[in-house]
Design a protein around this motif. Structure first.
Motif, PDB file in Angstrom:
ATOM      1  N   MET A  92      51.686  -3.293  49.454  1.00  0.00           N
ATOM      2  CA  MET A  92      51.663  -3.891  50.792  1.00  0.00           C
ATOM      3  C   MET A  92      52.175  -5.321  50.729  1.00  0.00           C
ATOM      4  O   MET A  92      51.967  -6.024  49.744  1.00  0.00           O
ATOM      5  CB  MET A  92      50.247  -3.887  51.368  1.00  0.00           C
ATOM      6  N   LYS A  93      52.850  -5.746  51.808  1.00  0.00           N
ATOM      7  CA  LYS A  93      53.375  -7.110  51.888  1.00  0.00           C
ATOM      8  C   LYS A  93      52.701  -7.838  53.042  1.00  0.00           C
ATOM      9  O   LYS A  93      52.427  -7.244  54.082  1.00  0.00           O
ATOM     10  CB  LYS A  93      54.883  -7.089  52.089  1.00  0.00           C
ATOM     11  N   ASP A 111      41.731  -4.947  41.684  1.00  0.00           N
ATOM     12  CA  ASP A 111      40.682  -4.693  40.699  1.00  0.00           C
ATOM     13  C   ASP A 111      39.358  -5.128  41.314  1.00  0.00           C
ATOM     14  O   ASP A 111      38.985  -6.308  41.240  1.00  0.00           O
ATOM     15  CB  ASP A 111      40.976  -5.458  39.411  1.00  0.00           C
ATOM     16  N   GLY A 112      38.696  -4.176  41.961  1.00  0.00           N
ATOM     17  CA  GLY A 112      37.427  -4.487  42.608  1.00  0.00           C
ATOM     18  C   GLY A 112      37.630  -5.473  43.744  1.00  0.00           C
ATOM     19  O   GLY A 112      38.350  -5.204  44.698  1.00  0.00           O
ATOM     20  N   ASN A 113      37.017  -6.660  43.606  1.00  0.00           N
ATOM     21  CA  ASN A 113      37.127  -7.695  44.635  1.00  0.00           C
ATOM     22  C   ASN A 113      38.251  -8.688  44.366  1.00  0.00           C
ATOM     23  O   ASN A 113      38.335  -9.716  45.033  1.00  0.00           O
ATOM     24  CB  ASN A 113      35.797  -8.430  44.782  1.00  0.00           C
ATOM     25  N   LEU A 114      39.087  -8.394  43.378  1.00  0.00           N
ATOM     26  CA  LEU A 114      40.206  -9.280  43.053  1.00  0.00           C
ATOM     27  C   LEU A 114      41.533  -8.585  43.349  1.00  0.00           C
ATOM     28  O   LEU A 114      41.726  -7.405  43.020  1.00  0.00           O
ATOM     29  CB  LEU A 114      40.165  -9.693  41.590  1.00  0.00           C
ATOM     30  N   VAL A 115      42.425  -9.322  43.973  1.00  0.00           N
ATOM     31  CA  VAL A 115      43.730  -8.789  44.344  1.00  0.00           C
ATOM     32  C   VAL A 115      44.804  -9.687  43.736  1.00  0.00           C
ATOM     33  O   VAL A 115      44.800 -10.902  43.953  1.00  0.00           O
ATOM     34  CB  VAL A 115      43.887  -8.741  45.884  1.00  0.00           C
ATOM     35  N   LYS A 116      45.721  -9.077  42.987  1.00  0.00           N
ATOM     36  CA  LYS A 116      46.841  -9.836  42.414  1.00  0.00           C
ATOM     37  C   LYS A 116      48.019  -9.707  43.366  1.00  0.00           C
ATOM     38  O   LYS A 116      48.404  -8.600  43.750  1.00  0.00           O
ATOM     39  CB  LYS A 116      47.221  -9.319  41.030  1.00  0.00           C
ATOM     40  N   VAL A 117      48.571 -10.865  43.765  1.00  0.00           N
ATOM     41  CA  VAL A 117      49.718 -10.895  44.665  1.00  0.00           C
ATOM     42  C   VAL A 117      50.872 -11.637  43.992  1.00  0.00           C
ATOM     43  O   VAL A 117      50.660 -12.505  43.151  1.00  0.00           O
ATOM     44  CB  VAL A 117      49.379 -11.566  46.023  1.00  0.00           C
ATOM     45  N   ASP A 118      52.082 -11.273  44.382  1.00  0.00           N
ATOM     46  CA  ASP A 118      53.286 -11.864  43.807  1.00  0.00           C
ATOM     47  C   ASP A 118      54.175 -12.351  44.948  1.00  0.00           C
ATOM     48  O   ASP A 118      54.547 -11.567  45.827  1.00  0.00           O
ATOM     49  CB  ASP A 118      54.025 -10.813  42.978  1.00  0.00           C
ATOM     50  N   ALA A 119      54.507 -13.644  44.939  1.00  0.00           N
ATOM     51  CA  ALA A 119      55.352 -14.229  45.977  1.00  0.00           C
ATOM     52  C   ALA A 119      56.825 -14.307  45.559  1.00  0.00           C
ATOM     53  O   ALA A 119      57.653 -14.801  46.309  1.00  0.00           O
ATOM     54  CB  ALA A 119      54.843 -15.614  46.360  1.00  0.00           C
ATOM     55  N   ASN A 120      57.165 -13.805  44.374  1.00  0.00           N
ATOM     56  CA  ASN A 120      58.566 -13.745  43.961  1.00  0.00           C
ATOM     57  C   ASN A 120      59.304 -12.728  44.826  1.00  0.00           C
ATOM     58  O   ASN A 120      58.716 -11.748  45.292  1.00  0.00           O
ATOM     59  CB  ASN A 120      58.680 -13.286  42.504  1.00  0.00           C
TER      60      ASN A 120
END
Length: 152
Positions: A92-93, A111-120
């Motif tokens: 999703m963006k 991962d559970g309550n953590l979300v990894k996002v990438d702005a590249n």
């Protein structure tokens, strides 16, 4: 002073394995004013001294495309940052408005309550392989130069 040219091109973009990434075939061609932002430097440089009917194979390194992948643009944020998003999924963006300018981030993992996002940009760090056909080249109008993009 000579005005810049408007280029209209069809393109096919492939990755290093020869797999199709994007194409203008079957849709509108790419139109741009040479020298304006919005079209990667590699394409602008490839077409600048070319004419209608020219077909080009262009290899564009990251430095002339979307830049190198910047690890500083990958962050882990709390899931609570996505309050109101019912079914958060990888891929999703979202547009963020933090800092001085808007930024688009893509969810790369949850991962559970953590979300990894990438702005590249999704193509940052990749060499791009284009087949380009120039289908129109003309001088930009004064109005187009002022606007920064083709108007017709």
């Amino acid at each position: 002073m000579q005005k810049p040219d408007v280029f209209t091109v069809h393109y096919v973009l492939k990755n290093k394995l020869g797999e199709l990434v994007d194409t203008s075939e079957g849709s509108e061609p790419l139109r741009f004013i040479h020298g304006t932002p919005g079209v990667i430097t590699g394409i602008q440089e490839a077409v600048k001294d070319r004419n209608v009917g020219d077909c080009l194979e262009v290899t564009v390194p990251p430095s002339m495309a979307y830049g190198e992948h910047n690890p500083d643009l990958v962050r882990t944020v709390p899931r609570s940052m996505f309050e109101g998003v019912e079914n958060l999924q990888t891929g999703m963006k979202f547009q963020t408005n933090t800092g001085s300018e808007a930024q688009v981030v893509q969810v790369v993992s949850i991962d559970g309550n953590l979300v990894k996002v990438d702005a590249n940009h999704p193509l940052a760090g990749f060499t791009l392989y284009f087949d380009i056909e120039i289908i129109e080249r003309r001088e930009a109008t004064d109005e187009e130069v002022a606007a920064g993009y083709p108007l017709d």
